[in-house]
Write a protein that holds these residues in place. Structure first.
Motif, short mmCIF file in Angstrom:
data_model
loop_
_atom_site.label_atom_id
_atom_site.label_comp_id
_atom_site.label_asym_id
_atom_site.label_seq_id
_atom_site.Cartn_x
_atom_site.Cartn_y
_atom_site.Cartn_z
N ASN A 8 0.79 -1.22 0.00
CA ASN A 8 0.00 0.00 0.00
C ASN A 8 0.83 1.28 0.00
O ASN A 8 0.52 2.24 -0.69
CB ASN A 8 -0.95 -0.04 1.21
CG ASN A 8 -1.95 1.08 1.18
OD1 ASN A 8 -1.59 2.25 1.08
ND2 ASN A 8 -3.22 0.73 1.29
N TRP A 23 -13.28 -4.03 19.37
CA TRP A 23 -12.62 -3.91 18.07
C TRP A 23 -12.63 -5.22 17.31
O TRP A 23 -12.43 -6.30 17.87
CB TRP A 23 -11.18 -3.48 18.25
CG TRP A 23 -10.99 -2.02 18.54
CD1 TRP A 23 -11.95 -1.08 18.67
CD2 TRP A 23 -9.74 -1.36 18.74
NE1 TRP A 23 -11.38 0.15 18.94
CE2 TRP A 23 -10.02 -0.01 18.99
CE3 TRP A 23 -8.42 -1.78 18.74
CZ2 TRP A 23 -9.03 0.93 19.23
CZ3 TRP A 23 -7.43 -0.84 18.97
CH2 TRP A 23 -7.74 0.50 19.21
N GLU A 26 -10.10 -5.01 11.63
CA GLU A 26 -9.96 -3.74 10.88
C GLU A 26 -9.77 -2.55 11.81
O GLU A 26 -9.00 -1.63 11.50
CB GLU A 26 -11.15 -3.53 9.94
CG GLU A 26 -11.18 -4.51 8.77
CD GLU A 26 -9.88 -4.56 7.98
OE1 GLU A 26 -9.37 -3.49 7.58
OE2 GLU A 26 -9.36 -5.68 7.77
N ASP A 27 -10.47 -2.55 12.93
CA ASP A 27 -10.29 -1.47 13.92
C ASP A 27 -8.86 -1.46 14.43
O ASP A 27 -8.25 -0.39 14.59
CB ASP A 27 -11.25 -1.65 15.10
CG ASP A 27 -12.71 -1.45 14.72
OD1 ASP A 27 -13.01 -0.59 13.88
OD2 ASP A 27 -13.56 -2.18 15.30
N LYS A 38 -6.16 -2.69 12.90
CA LYS A 38 -5.27 -2.23 11.82
C LYS A 38 -5.28 -0.71 11.72
O LYS A 38 -4.23 -0.08 11.59
CB LYS A 38 -5.71 -2.82 10.47
CG LYS A 38 -5.37 -4.27 10.31
CD LYS A 38 -5.84 -4.78 8.95
CE LYS A 38 -5.53 -6.25 8.78
NZ LYS A 38 -6.02 -6.77 7.49
N LYS A 39 -6.47 -0.11 11.79
CA LYS A 39 -6.59 1.34 11.70
C LYS A 39 -5.83 2.02 12.84
O LYS A 39 -5.09 2.99 12.62
CB LYS A 39 -8.07 1.74 11.72
CG LYS A 39 -8.31 3.22 11.56
CD LYS A 39 -9.81 3.52 11.46
CE LYS A 39 -10.04 4.98 11.17
NZ LYS A 39 -10.48 5.75 12.28
N ALA A 40 -5.98 1.52 14.06
CA ALA A 40 -5.30 2.10 15.22
C ALA A 40 -3.78 1.99 15.08
O ALA A 40 -3.04 2.94 15.36
CB ALA A 40 -5.77 1.43 16.50
N HIS A 100 -2.04 1.68 12.24
CA HIS A 100 -1.56 2.55 11.16
C HIS A 100 -1.53 4.02 11.59
O HIS A 100 -0.62 4.76 11.20
CB HIS A 100 -2.40 2.37 9.90
CG HIS A 100 -2.27 1.00 9.29
ND1 HIS A 100 -1.09 0.30 9.21
CD2 HIS A 100 -3.20 0.19 8.74
CE1 HIS A 100 -1.28 -0.86 8.65
NE2 HIS A 100 -2.56 -0.98 8.35
N GLU A 101 -2.49 4.44 12.41
CA GLU A 101 -2.46 5.81 12.90
C GLU A 101 -1.20 6.08 13.72
O GLU A 101 -0.57 7.13 13.59
CB GLU A 101 -3.71 6.10 13.74
CG GLU A 101 -4.96 6.28 12.91
CD GLU A 101 -6.23 6.39 13.74
OE1 GLU A 101 -6.16 6.39 14.99
OE2 GLU A 101 -7.31 6.46 13.12
N HIS A 145 1.90 6.11 11.31
CA HIS A 145 2.00 7.33 10.51
C HIS A 145 2.44 8.53 11.34
O HIS A 145 3.06 9.45 10.81
CB HIS A 145 0.67 7.62 9.82
CG HIS A 145 0.31 6.57 8.81
ND1 HIS A 145 -0.91 6.56 8.17
CD2 HIS A 145 0.97 5.49 8.34
CE1 HIS A 145 -0.96 5.53 7.33
NE2 HIS A 145 0.18 4.86 7.43
#
Length: 191
Positions: A11, A162, A165-166, A168-170, A172-173, A176
């Motif tokens: 990605n 969670w 997907e929840d 993964k989002k946490a 990645h935040e 980043h």
């Protein structure tokens, strides 16, 4: 100013974030010279095009050995005067060829709080294990799998509600936010 190459396989979210931080002045002391990908359909290539960062697809299948593959990468890095490598979702084990060419100059971000959940699916492994917390680790790359000297870690609490997907989002935040911050701390003194 340290020239870095970012390596990615998919990605490219961390790659984009590192470049955006550099462009905004938030990320300092480094300059992303290029992106190297090992998959021709990696979305990171589209991100590189949009960001104006040169990219190279080095196809491991075009080489007889991993040594030849990494020697080609080293040739590109030397030509581009790259001083450090930042792995950002690069899904290959680095061999001694590249490790020796860039001793203590390859940095990885791993989506788990090492030594917990090393390997290719740190997020999924933590979730499957029913962990209540995991995290993100930035470390130097050595000859092991996610065993290099730790530079920085941050915990992430996994909420009972969670799904994967929840989580993964946490993760990645956090990635980043911290990857450009740590690169800046490592390289700012060289400005």
């Amino acid at each position: 100013m340290v020239n870095i190459a970012v390596f990615a396989s998919g990605n490219g979210g961390n790659f984009q974030r590192i470049v955006e931080a550099q462009n905004s002045g938030e990320g300092r002391g480094y300059r992303v010279k290029l992106l190297i990908v090992d998959k021709k359909d990696a979305f990171a290539i589209e991100r590189a095009k949009a960001l104006g960062i040169p990219h190279y697809f080095v196809n491991p299948k075009e080489f007889n050995t991993k040594m030849e593959y990494e020697e080609k990468i080293i040739e590109i890095l030397k030509k581009e005067e790259v001083g450090y490598i930042a792995l950002a979702g690069y899904m290959r084990i680095i061999s001694p060829v590249l490790l020796e060419a860039y001793i203590n100059k390859i940095i990885n971000i791993h989506p788990a709080y090492l030594p917990e959940f090393p390997g290719k699916d740190g997020i999924g492994d933590a979730f499957k294990a029913g962990a209540t917390k995991t995290g993100v680790t930035i470390h130097y790359v050595d000859s092991g799998v996610d065993t290099g000297e730790i530079i920085y870690q941050e915990r992430v609490d996994i909420k009972p509600s969670w799904d994967l997907e929840d989580l993964k989002k946490a993760i990645h935040e956090v990635e980043h936010r911290i990857y450009p911050m740590i690169l800046t701390k490592l390289f700012k003194k060289g400005e």
